[in-house]
Design a protein around this motif. Structure first.
Motif, PDB file in Angstrom:
ATOM      1  N   PRO A 100       0.794  -1.224   0.000  1.00 36.61           N
ATOM      2  CA  PRO A 100       0.000   0.000   0.000  1.00 36.61           C
ATOM      3  C   PRO A 100       0.831   1.281   0.000  1.00 36.61           C
ATOM      4  O   PRO A 100       0.284   2.378   0.091  1.00 36.61           O
ATOM      5  CB  PRO A 100      -0.762  -0.114   1.326  1.00 36.61           C
ATOM      6  CG  PRO A 100       0.238  -0.754   2.254  1.00 36.61           C
ATOM      7  CD  PRO A 100       1.078  -1.685   1.382  1.00 36.61           C
ATOM      8  N   ALA A 101       2.182   1.155  -0.092  1.00 37.56           N
ATOM      9  CA  ALA A 101       3.047   2.336  -0.011  1.00 37.56           C
ATOM     10  C   ALA A 101       2.784   3.282  -1.177  1.00 37.56           C
ATOM     11  O   ALA A 101       2.625   2.847  -2.326  1.00 37.56           O
ATOM     12  CB  ALA A 101       4.517   1.903  -0.002  1.00 37.56           C
TER      13      ALA A 101
ATOM     14  N   GLY B 241       1.368   2.461 -10.209  1.00 37.51           N
ATOM     15  CA  GLY B 241       0.431   1.444 -10.689  1.00 37.51           C
ATOM     16  C   GLY B 241       0.793   0.029 -10.295  1.00 37.51           C
ATOM     17  O   GLY B 241       0.344  -0.932 -10.921  1.00 37.51           O
ATOM     18  N   CYS B 242       1.611  -0.106  -9.235  1.00 41.68           N
ATOM     19  CA  CYS B 242       2.056  -1.430  -8.797  1.00 41.68           C
ATOM     20  C   CYS B 242       1.452  -1.772  -7.441  1.00 41.68           C
ATOM     21  O   CYS B 242       0.676  -1.009  -6.874  1.00 41.68           O
ATOM     22  CB  CYS B 242       3.579  -1.462  -8.714  1.00 41.68           C
ATOM     23  SG  CYS B 242       4.393  -1.071 -10.279  1.00 41.68           S
ATOM     24  N   GLY B 243       1.835  -2.949  -6.905  1.00 47.24           N
ATOM     25  CA  GLY B 243       1.348  -3.350  -5.584  1.00 47.24           C
ATOM     26  C   GLY B 243      -0.162  -3.441  -5.546  1.00 47.24           C
ATOM     27  O   GLY B 243      -0.805  -3.970  -6.467  1.00 47.24           O
ATOM     28  N   SER B 244      -0.758  -2.886  -4.493  1.00 48.05           N
ATOM     29  CA  SER B 244      -2.205  -2.995  -4.305  1.00 48.05           C
ATOM     30  C   SER B 244      -3.006  -2.210  -5.344  1.00 48.05           C
ATOM     31  O   SER B 244      -4.216  -2.436  -5.501  1.00 48.05           O
ATOM     32  CB  SER B 244      -2.596  -2.538  -2.894  1.00 48.05           C
ATOM     33  OG  SER B 244      -2.161  -1.212  -2.663  1.00 48.05           O
TER      34      SER B 244
ATOM     35  N   ILE C 253      -7.178  -7.227   0.598  1.00 49.83           N
ATOM     36  CA  ILE C 253      -8.597  -7.290   0.295  1.00 49.83           C
ATOM     37  C   ILE C 253      -9.063  -5.921  -0.212  1.00 49.83           C
ATOM     38  O   ILE C 253      -8.393  -4.914  -0.006  1.00 49.83           O
ATOM     39  CB  ILE C 253      -9.425  -7.714   1.535  1.00 49.83           C
ATOM     40  CG1 ILE C 253      -9.302  -6.672   2.657  1.00 49.83           C
ATOM     41  CG2 ILE C 253      -8.981  -9.087   2.031  1.00 49.83           C
ATOM     42  CD1 ILE C 253     -10.248  -6.899   3.834  1.00 49.83           C
ATOM     43  N   SER C 254     -10.214  -5.903  -0.879  1.00 53.17           N
ATOM     44  CA  SER C 254     -10.856  -4.631  -1.223  1.00 53.17           C
ATOM     45  C   SER C 254     -12.021  -4.443  -0.254  1.00 53.17           C
ATOM     46  O   SER C 254     -12.240  -5.268   0.631  1.00 53.17           O
ATOM     47  CB  SER C 254     -11.353  -4.656  -2.669  1.00 53.17           C
ATOM     48  OG  SER C 254     -12.463  -5.526  -2.788  1.00 53.17           O
ATOM     49  N   ASP C 255     -12.778  -3.384  -0.417  1.00 52.05           N
ATOM     50  CA  ASP C 255     -13.933  -3.155   0.466  1.00 52.05           C
ATOM     51  C   ASP C 255     -15.046  -4.155   0.204  1.00 52.05           C
ATOM     52  O   ASP C 255     -15.927  -4.352   1.041  1.00 52.05           O
ATOM     53  CB  ASP C 255     -14.482  -1.729   0.263  1.00 52.05           C
ATOM     54  CG  ASP C 255     -13.524  -0.667   0.770  1.00 52.05           C
ATOM     55  OD1 ASP C 255     -12.924  -0.885   1.840  1.00 52.05           O
ATOM     56  OD2 ASP C 255     -13.362   0.358   0.091  1.00 52.05           O
ATOM     57  N   ASN C 256     -15.000  -4.785  -0.958  1.00 52.11           N
ATOM     58  CA  ASN C 256     -16.087  -5.660  -1.378  1.00 52.11           C
ATOM     59  C   ASN C 256     -15.595  -7.111  -1.441  1.00 52.11           C
ATOM     60  O   ASN C 256     -14.617  -7.422  -2.125  1.00 52.11           O
ATOM     61  CB  ASN C 256     -16.569  -5.189  -2.765  1.00 52.11           C
ATOM     62  CG  ASN C 256     -17.719  -6.007  -3.294  1.00 52.11           C
ATOM     63  OD1 ASN C 256     -17.528  -7.147  -3.708  1.00 52.11           O
ATOM     64  ND2 ASN C 256     -18.904  -5.431  -3.290  1.00 52.11           N
TER      65      ASN C 256
ATOM     66  N   HIS D   5      -3.590 -10.588   2.768  1.00 55.42           N
ATOM     67  CA  HIS D   5      -3.508  -9.664   3.907  1.00 55.42           C
ATOM     68  C   HIS D   5      -4.901  -9.067   4.086  1.00 55.42           C
ATOM     69  O   HIS D   5      -5.443  -8.481   3.152  1.00 55.42           O
ATOM     70  CB  HIS D   5      -2.478  -8.560   3.637  1.00 55.42           C
ATOM     71  CG  HIS D   5      -2.261  -7.646   4.806  1.00 55.42           C
ATOM     72  ND1 HIS D   5      -1.033  -7.486   5.397  1.00 55.42           N
ATOM     73  CD2 HIS D   5      -3.114  -6.870   5.510  1.00 55.42           C
ATOM     74  CE1 HIS D   5      -1.143  -6.639   6.409  1.00 55.42           C
ATOM     75  NE2 HIS D   5      -2.402  -6.253   6.486  1.00 55.42           N
ATOM     76  N   GLY D   6      -5.442  -9.222   5.277  1.00 56.42           N
ATOM     77  CA  GLY D   6      -6.839  -8.854   5.504  1.00 56.42           C
ATOM     78  C   GLY D   6      -7.118  -7.388   5.736  1.00 56.42           C
ATOM     79  O   GLY D   6      -8.073  -7.032   6.444  1.00 56.42           O
ATOM     80  N   ARG D   7      -6.317  -6.511   5.142  1.00 58.81           N
ATOM     81  CA  ARG D   7      -6.591  -5.073   5.192  1.00 58.81           C
ATOM     82  C   ARG D   7      -6.693  -4.528   3.778  1.00 58.81           C
ATOM     83  O   ARG D   7      -6.134  -5.090   2.841  1.00 58.81           O
ATOM     84  CB  ARG D   7      -5.470  -4.317   5.929  1.00 58.81           C
ATOM     85  CG  ARG D   7      -5.434  -4.518   7.425  1.00 58.81           C
ATOM     86  CD  ARG D   7      -4.342  -3.633   8.040  1.00 58.81           C
ATOM     87  NE  ARG D   7      -4.334  -3.719   9.486  1.00 58.81           N
ATOM     88  CZ  ARG D   7      -3.682  -4.635  10.180  1.00 58.81           C
ATOM     89  NH1 ARG D   7      -2.999  -5.574   9.539  1.00 58.81           N
ATOM     90  NH2 ARG D   7      -3.710  -4.626  11.499  1.00 58.81           N
ATOM     91  N   THR D   8      -7.363  -3.387   3.638  1.00 60.77           N
ATOM     92  CA  THR D   8      -7.473  -2.732   2.333  1.00 60.77           C
ATOM     93  C   THR D   8      -6.254  -1.845   2.098  1.00 60.77           C
ATOM     94  O   THR D   8      -5.488  -1.555   3.010  1.00 60.77           O
ATOM     95  CB  THR D   8      -8.733  -1.860   2.272  1.00 60.77           C
ATOM     96  OG1 THR D   8      -8.608  -0.804   3.246  1.00 60.77           O
ATOM     97  CG2 THR D   8      -9.992  -2.663   2.560  1.00 60.77           C
ATOM     98  N   GLN D   9      -6.117  -1.405   0.861  1.00 58.40           N
ATOM     99  CA  GLN D   9      -5.040  -0.468   0.522  1.00 58.40           C
ATOM    100  C   GLN D   9      -5.152   0.788   1.375  1.00 58.40           C
ATOM    101  O   GLN D   9      -4.156   1.289   1.903  1.00 58.40           O
ATOM    102  CB  GLN D   9      -5.141  -0.097  -0.964  1.00 58.40           C
ATOM    103  CG  GLN D   9      -4.089   0.878  -1.439  1.00 58.40           C
ATOM    104  CD  GLN D   9      -4.420   1.462  -2.801  1.00 58.40           C
ATOM    105  OE1 GLN D   9      -5.134   2.459  -2.909  1.00 58.40           O
ATOM    106  NE2 GLN D   9      -3.908   0.831  -3.850  1.00 58.40           N
ATOM    107  N   LYS D  10      -6.383   1.281   1.526  1.00 59.53           N
ATOM    108  CA  LYS D  10      -6.605   2.528   2.278  1.00 59.53           C
ATOM    109  C   LYS D  10      -6.214   2.380   3.743  1.00 59.53           C
ATOM    110  O   LYS D  10      -5.695   3.304   4.363  1.00 59.53           O
ATOM    111  CB  LYS D  10      -8.084   2.919   2.164  1.00 59.53           C
ATOM    112  CG  LYS D  10      -8.398   4.314   2.679  1.00 59.53           C
ATOM    113  CD  LYS D  10      -9.858   4.641   2.428  1.00 59.53           C
ATOM    114  CE  LYS D  10     -10.194   6.001   3.034  1.00 59.53           C
ATOM    115  NZ  LYS D  10     -11.637   6.321   2.855  1.00 59.53           N
ATOM    116  N   GLN D  11      -6.445   1.204   4.325  1.00 65.77           N
ATOM    117  CA  GLN D  11      -6.100   0.980   5.726  1.00 65.77           C
ATOM    118  C   GLN D  11      -4.597   1.018   5.976  1.00 65.77           C
ATOM    119  O   GLN D  11      -4.158   1.381   7.067  1.00 65.77           O
ATOM    120  CB  GLN D  11      -6.618  -0.398   6.186  1.00 65.77           C
ATOM    121  CG  GLN D  11      -8.069  -0.430   6.597  1.00 65.77           C
ATOM    122  CD  GLN D  11      -8.458  -1.821   7.051  1.00 65.77           C
ATOM    123  OE1 GLN D  11      -8.616  -2.732   6.237  1.00 65.77           O
ATOM    124  NE2 GLN D  11      -8.582  -2.016   8.351  1.00 65.77           N
ATOM    125  N   GLY D  12      -3.821   0.636   4.976  1.00 69.35           N
ATOM    126  CA  GLY D  12      -2.380   0.519   5.211  1.00 69.35           C
ATOM    127  C   GLY D  12      -2.131  -0.546   6.263  1.00 69.35           C
ATOM    128  O   GLY D  12      -2.451  -1.711   6.071  1.00 69.35           O
TER     129      GLY D  12
END
Length: 317
Positions: free
Chosen positions: A105-106, A113-116, A146-149, A171-178
């Motif tokens: 998520p960095a 355009g890479c990673g999450s 994960i995504s929100d959906n 990994h059970g977090r979203t990109q936004k959560q970091g």
């Protein structure tokens, strides 16, 4: 404790060290293997940099027989470059597997355009996995967030499976959560129930009880441990011992923990990888939670050379 099989690679357990930039160099991986990590991953490596023949990036895959099995994690968004770099690294270092990062998520990673960020392009993810699966002689894995959906996340996981990956880490977090908030075990559990390839759970695994809880709740095939292993390679022994016996090992004293730090330094010297900045970071990590840690860290922060750091650490024994 269960064993984990990824493609043709059969591991002696199911505890995996996460790839972490600036952390999982060869000495740190060797310590985690010593304490029972079944598989270790290199730092995330840019496929573009490998294609450009950046020596610094290529050397992230540097390995030795004592750490086997090991995997190299690649980051990128151009299928051809990912395949070219994977083939090059496979031939140069003979890792046991290659992993593709779809989870970082960095900001510096997602702005390219890479990673999450790739989770927004399921078709491209499928193309990447297909091309690498066809190109490699060794198992291929992928790491996602994960995504929100849930349905969107499941669709991506199914694309990864159908395109030829041999295992997936979630990994059970979203990109936004970091790295804030909590890892969503329901998402991981739901995806695990739908896939046939091994699923490795990642996020919020930091001790014996959380490990057991994640394994039992999600029914995943393995656990990937990241931040909890920073400066604390012994965590692999603690968790594996607990999963085998149900018993918690006694806490380690300062001398034992410092012993790991000095082993790290010795390994860095052996492989000509000792640098001031890395040693300073590790001195901070290995002293976490010790007595008078605030004063120790202040002293470490003021250092400007390796000898000064070693004098402080030797003074703690």
């Amino acid at each position: 404790m269960s064993s984990l099989t990824i493609g043709k690679l059969k591991l002696d357990g199911n505890l995996v060290l996460a790839p972490m930039s600036g952390v999982t160099n060869l000495p740190s991986r060797l310590l985690c293997r010593k304490y029972g990590a079944s598989l270790v991953y290199s730092e995330m490596t840019s496929s573009e940099a490998v294609v450009r023949q950046s020596l610094k990036s290529i050397e992230r895959g540097f390995t030795c027989k004592d750490e086997r099995p090991m995997g190299i994690q690649l980051m990128g968004s151009v299928p051809e470059n990912l395949a070219e770099s994977a083939i090059f690294l496979q031939e140069k270092f003979r890792p046991e597997l290659i992993d593709i990062n779809f989870g970082c998520p960095a900001q510096g990673v997602i702005k390219n355009g890479c990673g999450s960020e790739l989770l927004k392009k399921p078709g491209l993810i499928g193309e990447i996995i297909r091309m690498l699966s066809d190109s490699l002689d060794i198992p291929l894995t992928a790491k996602i967030r994960i995504s929100d959906n849930f349905d969107e996340t499941l669709k991506i996981a199914e694309i990864i499976e159908k395109s030829g990956a041999d295992a997936i880490t979630i990994h059970g977090r979203t990109q936004k959560q970091g790295y804030s908030g909590k890892s969503d075990l329901d998402f991981i559990k739901g995806i695990k129930s739908k896939l046939t390839i091994p699923v490795i759970a990642n996020g919020d695994i930091f001790d014996e009880k959380t490990s057991q809880n994640v394994l039992e709740y999600t029914r995943c095939d393995g656990l990937m441990i990241g931040r909890a292993a920073i400066g604390n390679p012994f965590i692999f022994k603690k968790i594996s011992y607990f999963l085998k016996t149900g018993e918690i090992l006694p806490s380690r004293n300062t001398e034992e923990r410092l012993g790991d730090f000095f082993d790290y330094v010795k390994l860095c010297r052996n492989y000509d990888m000792l640098t001031f900045n890395d040693l300073k970071r590790n001195a901070q990590w290995f002293t976490k939670g010790m007595e008078n840690v605030k004063q120790v860290r202040m002293k470490i922060n003021k250092t400007h050379d390796i000898d000064s750091i070693m004098a402080i650490m030797n003074g703690l024994v």
